[in-house]
Structures are given as structure tokens and as C-alpha cells.
Design a protein around this motif. Structure first.
Motif, PDB file in Angstrom:
ATOM      1  N   LEU A  29     -10.886 -10.621   6.676  1.00 48.94           N
ATOM      2  CA  LEU A  29     -11.768 -10.487   5.504  1.00 48.94           C
ATOM      3  C   LEU A  29     -12.113  -9.014   5.236  1.00 48.94           C
ATOM      4  O   LEU A  29     -12.226  -8.601   4.078  1.00 48.94           O
ATOM      5  N   LYS A  30     -12.267  -8.232   6.290  1.00 46.56           N
ATOM      6  CA  LYS A  30     -12.508  -6.794   6.111  1.00 46.56           C
ATOM      7  C   LYS A  30     -11.284  -6.119   5.493  1.00 46.56           C
ATOM      8  O   LYS A  30     -11.410  -5.247   4.624  1.00 46.56           O
ATOM      9  N   LYS A  50      -9.114  -7.585   3.579  1.00 47.44           N
ATOM     10  CA  LYS A  50      -9.068  -8.028   2.183  1.00 47.44           C
ATOM     11  C   LYS A  50      -9.981  -7.150   1.329  1.00 47.44           C
ATOM     12  O   LYS A  50      -9.620  -6.723   0.230  1.00 47.44           O
ATOM     13  N   LYS A  51     -11.160  -6.880   1.854  1.00 45.61           N
ATOM     14  CA  LYS A  51     -12.135  -6.051   1.127  1.00 45.61           C
ATOM     15  C   LYS A  51     -11.588  -4.640   0.906  1.00 45.61           C
ATOM     16  O   LYS A  51     -11.854  -4.014  -0.114  1.00 45.61           O
ATOM     17  N   LEU A  52     -10.793  -4.163   1.881  1.00 40.21           N
ATOM     18  CA  LEU A  52     -10.199  -2.835   1.762  1.00 40.21           C
ATOM     19  C   LEU A  52      -8.940  -2.834   0.886  1.00 40.21           C
ATOM     20  O   LEU A  52      -8.378  -1.777   0.608  1.00 40.21           O
ATOM     21  N   GLY A  53      -8.479  -4.036   0.513  1.00 40.73           N
ATOM     22  CA  GLY A  53      -7.287  -4.139  -0.328  1.00 40.73           C
ATOM     23  C   GLY A  53      -5.975  -4.058   0.429  1.00 40.73           C
ATOM     24  O   GLY A  53      -4.929  -3.812  -0.159  1.00 40.73           O
ATOM     25  N   TRP A  89      -3.806  -8.964   5.109  1.00 41.28           N
ATOM     26  CA  TRP A  89      -4.928  -9.802   5.488  1.00 41.28           C
ATOM     27  C   TRP A  89      -4.575 -11.285   5.451  1.00 41.28           C
ATOM     28  O   TRP A  89      -5.088 -12.054   6.250  1.00 41.28           O
TER      29      TRP A  89
END
Length: 179
Positions: A114-115, A117-120, A124
Motif C-alpha cells: 500500500l505504501k 501504491k501511494k508512491l506510484g 505494488w
């Protein structure tokens, strides 16, 4: 040299066939294996305790180094007896610990995914999917008592099968290797 390596190859194949048979035995006798494992561990502790008590008796009065051996020997024997008496409890605690550890690791991996994913970061998704599969496996370990042993059996069989193939390929190509 070539003949020696071929003999080693045939021995390796024989060992791997025996390993496959052991894996199949594990698959079919999962619960008997867990009993055998618990009894073997108990026997180890009892034997260790007897040896410590014998060391104490032999060295009594000769050396202060062995003065605690009788205490550790008695504790070891009692631990072995406890393992025999409470083998289902011990196996349950072991399975519980392994299952919780697997689920904990999977949760950590979900958080990492999830981290990412947040960073793109595009990787992920596979990390997330593998973490979910790992969590399901951990839940399976908690719920199904034979899953660890069955999984180990499949790994043993897979390893032996791959090793047999590798050895056969080596033996088939040994003429080219020794030119």
C-alpha cells in the motif's frame, strides 16, 4: 573419472527416489509423522537427561564442573516426559506460532504494498497479491493441522523431482562434458 561421476549420479537418483517416497509417505501419514516427531524430540530430551545424570554420577567428587548436571538432567527428563504427555498441545502451540508469524509477515507485506501504491510504484500489485496468498496460507496453517507437514512433503517431492531431472540431464550429457 567419468565412471565415478556416473556412479555418483545413479546414487543421487536413488537418494532422490527415496526422498520422493518419503514425501509421499508424509502426505499419506501426516498425523503419524507429527506424533513421531514429538516422540523423537521427547526421546532426545530424555536421553540428554540420562547422559547428564550419568556425567554427574561419574564425575561426582572428581570435578566441580559437573555438579549441576543432575539438576539439568532431571529437568531434561521431565521436559521429555511433558512433551510425550502433552504432544498435541505442543504441536498446537507450534502450529499457532507458525500461523501467526506467517499472517504477521503477510500484514507487513500488505502495508508495504500500500505504501508502494501511494508512491506510484507499479510493483505494488504483485506484492499485494502475494501477501494476500501468504495470509491465506497462514490462516490455513492455523485451521488445518496437517498443512505444514503436507506443504513440507510437496516441497520435498518437488525438490527430489527437480534433482532427478537435473541428474538425468547431467548423465545424458556426460560424454560431452568429459571430451
Amino acid at each position: 573419472m567419468k565412471n565415478i561421476l556416473k556412479k555418483m549420479g545413479y546414487t543421487s537418483i536413488l537418494q532422490d527416489v527415496l526422498l520422493v517416497m518419503f514425501g509421499i509417505l508424509l502426505l499419506n501419514m501426516t498425523f503419524i509423522f507429527s506424533d513421531i516427531l514429538a516422540i523423537s524430540i521427547a526421546a532426545f530430551f530424555i536421553l540428554k537427561g540420562v547422559i547428564k545424570i550419568c556425567n554427574y554420577i561419574i564425575a561426582k567428587g572428581v570435578s566441580e564442573f559437573y555438579k549441576d548436571e543432575i539438576l539439568f538432567g532431571i529437568i531434561s527428563i521431565l521436559l521429555g516426559i511433558f512433551i510425550i504427555v502433552a504432544k498435541s498441545l505442543i504441536l498446537w502451540v507450534f502450529r499457532l506460532g507458525i500461523g501467526i508469524y506467517i499472517i504477521y509477515g503477510a500484514i507487513e507485506d500488505v502495508v508495504i504494498a500500500l505504501k508502494l501504491k501511494k508512491l506510484g510504484v507499479g510493483i505494488w500489485v504483485p506484492i499485494f497479491v502475494i501477501a494476500i496468498i501468504t495470509a491465506i496460507f497462514g490462516i490455513g496453517v492455523l485451521l488445518y493441522k496437517g498443512l505444514l507437514i503436507k506443504t513440507s512433503a510437496f516441497i520435498i517431492i518437488g525438490y527430489a523431482a527437480v534433482n532427478i531431472i537435473q541428474t538425468v540431464l547431467f548423465l545424458k550429457n556426460s560424454n560431452e562434458i568429459f571430451k
